[in-house]
Each structure stands twice: as structure tokens, then as C-alpha cells.
Design an enzyme around this catalytic site. Structure first.
Site, short mmCIF file in Angstrom:
data_model
loop_
_atom_site.label_atom_id
_atom_site.label_comp_id
_atom_site.label_asym_id
_atom_site.label_seq_id
_atom_site.Cartn_x
_atom_site.Cartn_y
_atom_site.Cartn_z
N LYS A 49 0.83 -1.22 0.00
CA LYS A 49 0.00 0.00 0.00
C LYS A 49 0.86 1.25 0.00
CE LYS A 49 -3.29 -2.42 3.01
NZ LYS A 49 -3.81 -2.46 4.38
N ARG A 53 14.94 -8.79 5.68
CA ARG A 53 15.62 -8.88 4.39
C ARG A 53 14.94 -7.90 3.46
NH1 ARG A 53 17.32 -14.33 1.39
NH2 ARG A 53 19.01 -13.99 2.88
N HIS A 73 25.21 -8.82 3.75
CA HIS A 73 24.46 -9.90 4.41
C HIS A 73 25.26 -10.26 5.67
CE1 HIS A 73 22.03 -13.30 5.17
NE2 HIS A 73 21.97 -13.85 3.98
C1 NCD Z 1 22.41 -15.75 -0.09
C2 NCD Z 1 21.65 -14.45 -0.16
O1 NCD Z 1 20.45 -14.40 0.04
O2 NCD Z 1 22.34 -13.45 -0.36
N1 NCD Z 1 21.64 -16.78 0.43
C3 NCD Z 1 21.70 -16.96 1.79
O3 NCD Z 1 21.21 -16.16 2.55
N2 NCD Z 1 22.33 -18.04 2.24
C4 NCD Z 1 23.07 -16.11 -1.35
C5 NCD Z 1 22.30 -16.09 -2.63
O4 NCD Z 1 21.12 -15.83 -2.68
O5 NCD Z 1 22.95 -16.38 -3.62
#
Ligand code: NCD
Length: 310
Positions: A82, A103, A131
Site C-alpha cells: 500500500k 531482508r 548480508h
Molecule cells: C544468499 C543471499 O540471500 O544473499 N543466500 C543466503 O542467505 N544463504 C546467497 C544467494 O542468494 O545467492
């Protein structure tokens, strides 16, 4: 450590403490862990697909007695659809949960929104940027497999440009002594120049090796990654065949070139760059790596939530 959205500010001592805690939790009887975070609430908000990261965070919370509330397809199923802003999402979810694991597809949007959260934010991956918790589980894996991270020779292969796990792990490796890094580039998918400069200034020994056999023979740990096709700019994207041709992967032939004591890591998912025939070799560490992820996330949640639950 209030939020954990980048590995830029982490210290060697933070990493070592989390590893020690993860190892202690792994060795402890499961029942002795189950009330540690009783009453705590962990929110998991995923705006991009995930299997391992989300489930390992949720398993980590469950094993420590915390409850989980989740939006697993947040881009479609939450109020983001939204048009709600990320700061507002944090203001709201932070009133339900003690920590937010997110994420997101946009690294800078996430970085800016963090300031509006009343509770700690943990990045579970942000666009092609970072990450950070994957980096923790990666160094934990190196430590478990080799007994140390210092002085290792590590080779990175696959997508060094868009691979956020690569970026975060390289930053963490600058904290260790004598680490040597070989970049086995896929043309067009090299490490961003700014990051390479930053890492070199931080003292990391980085060099490129175009001969895959040479790179494999030298390395203690190979950090293999997949090509992040979903992040390619369609206007300039290489064709599937071009990328596949230049990608350096691992099959039995390549494995035979590696040292006997070497290890292969991969953040997973793999999509063709490691032949499953390699899996039964002791050097294949990627499924052990998966398990390490849960323990290191238990350690991190414990660290972030303990105070809130006093
Ligand atoms: C990774 C990501 O999401 O960045 N996966 C993960 O979290 N283990 C790697 C990927 O997606 O290639």
C-alpha cells in the site's frame, strides 16, 4: 551492538564472542537453552525470497524459547504493497517485537530507516549490498573447519559484484591477521572497485587470478557463489550462455586440483556451480555451514534480546 545491518563496524572481539557463544550453545543440552529468551518476540520481515536465513533465524528463536511473528513475503503481503514506508514499518513492528530481522531489496533505504526503529534491527540481507549474519556464519565455519581464521588463503568465485555475502565476508576478513584473498573473477561480475579499495586500505591482501587451476591449487578455502541473475540490469545483462561459459565452478575434476585439507564453502542456494558429486567429499563444507548459521543466529539473538527481557 544495537543494530546489525553492516559488518563495517564489527570488531574482532565481537566476532570472537559470538563464535564462542554459538559454540557453547551448540554443545549445551538443548533443554538448557529453551527458556533463555522466554517471553521474547522476534519479528522476521522478508521482502526478498529466502529459505535458510529466515528458517534458521526462526529455528534459533524457537530453540531459545522466543516467539516469532513473520511476514515472509512482505513486498506483496504486507502494507508495503500500500506504499507504507520502512521507517513506519519499524515504528509499528517495533511495538510488537523485541527485535526485527529484515531482508530488504534496497540497502540504502534499510540503512536510513534503521534510525526510526525502537528495537534492534538485524539485516538478513540487503539488495546487492551486505548480508552481515551470513558473514558471521561463514567465519564461524572457517573457524570450525580450520581451528583459526588467521593466515588462511581464501578464494572467492562466482558473483563478486552483486553477491552480498561476498561483500560482508570480505569486510569481516579484514579483522583477521595474514588472510590472503584470491579473486577468481567472472568477467563483468568483479568486486566493486570502491569495495576493493576499502578492503586494501584495511590491510587485506587481495589479488586476482585468472587461471582457475592455479587459484584452486593455492586455496585453503574456496568461497563459491552463484550468479545473481535477478540483480542484472536487463539493458546490459550478459546472456545466460555468456555467463555460464565464464563461470568458474566445481566438479570432481576441479576438486582433484585442491589441497587435501582444503574446504569448499557456499552460502547456498547453488544453481549448477557445484556438482552434487562433490558433496560426499570431506572438503565440501557447505551443509555444515548451513547448520552453523542457526547456532550463530542463536548467539546473536541472545545477545540482542537478553537486555530487553531483563
Ligand atoms: C544468499 C543471499 O540471500 O544473499 N543466500 C543466503 O542467505 N544463504 C546467497 C544467494 O542468494 O545467492
Amino acid at each position: 551492538m544495537q543494530h546489525f545491518v553492516t559488518t563495517r563496524d564489527i570488531t574482532r572481539s565481537d566476532v570472537e564472542q559470538l563464535i564462542a557463544m554459538a559454540e557453547w550453545m551448540r554443545q549445551s543440552p538443548r533443554r538448557s537453552m529453551r527458556d533463555r529468551l522466554l517471553g521474547g518476540v522476534v519479528a522476521t520481515l522478508f521482502y526478498e525470497p529466502s529459505t535458510r536465513t529466515r528458517l534458521s533465524f526462526e529455528a534459533a528463536a524457537a530453540r531459545l524459547g522466543a516467539s516469532v511473528i513473520s511476514a515472509e513475503n512482505a513486498r506483496e503481503s504486507s502494507s508495503a504493497k500500500k506504499g507504507e514506508s520502512l521507517p513506519d514499518v519499524f515504528r509499528v513492528v517495533g511495538r510488537y517485537a523485541d527485535v526485527i530481522v529484515i531482508r530488504h531489496f534496497d540497502e540504502s533505504e534499510l540503512a536510513e530507516a534503521v534510525a526510526y526503529s525502537p528495537v534492534p534491527i538485524v539485516s538478513a540481507g540487503a539488495g546487492s549490498g551486505e548480508h552481515p549474519t551470513q558473514a558471521l556464519l561463514d567465519v564461524y565455519t572457517l573457524w570450525r573447519e580450520f581451528g583459526t581464521v588467521d593466515n588462511l588463503h581464501i578464494c572467492f568465485s562466482g558473483d563478486l559484484r552483486y553477491g552480498r555475502t561476498v561483500h560482508s565476508l570480505l569486510r569481516v576478513l579484514t579483522l583477521f591477521d595474514g588472510v590472503e584473498v584470491t579473486l577468481a573473477n567472472t568477467p563483468g561480475l568483479e568486486l566493486p572497485v570502491v569495495l576493493a579499495d576499502e578492503l586494501r586500505s584495511a590491510g587485506l591482501k587481495l589479488h586476482e587470478e585468472s587461471d582457475w587451476s592455479v587459484a584452486l591449487a593455492q586455496t585453503d578455502a574456496l568461497y563459491q557463489t552463484r550468479i545473481q541473475r535477478e540483480r542484472f540490469d536487463p539493458a546490459t545483462a550478459m546472456s545466460e550462455a555468456e555467463v555460464q561459459d565464464s563461470l568458474r565452478g566445481i566438479g570432481l575434476k576441479q576438486l582433484a586440483l585442491m589441497k587435501h585439507g582444503a574446504r569448499i564453502l557456499h552460502p547456498l542456494p547453488r544453481v549448477g556451480e557445484i556438482d552434487p558429486a562433490v558433496d560426499s567429499d570431506e572438503r565440501a563444507a557447505y551443509f555444515r555451514q548451513v547448520e552453523n548459521g542457526m547456532f550463530v543466529r542463536m548467539a546473536l539473538l541472545d545477545h540482542l534480546l537478553k537486555e530487553a527481557l531483563q
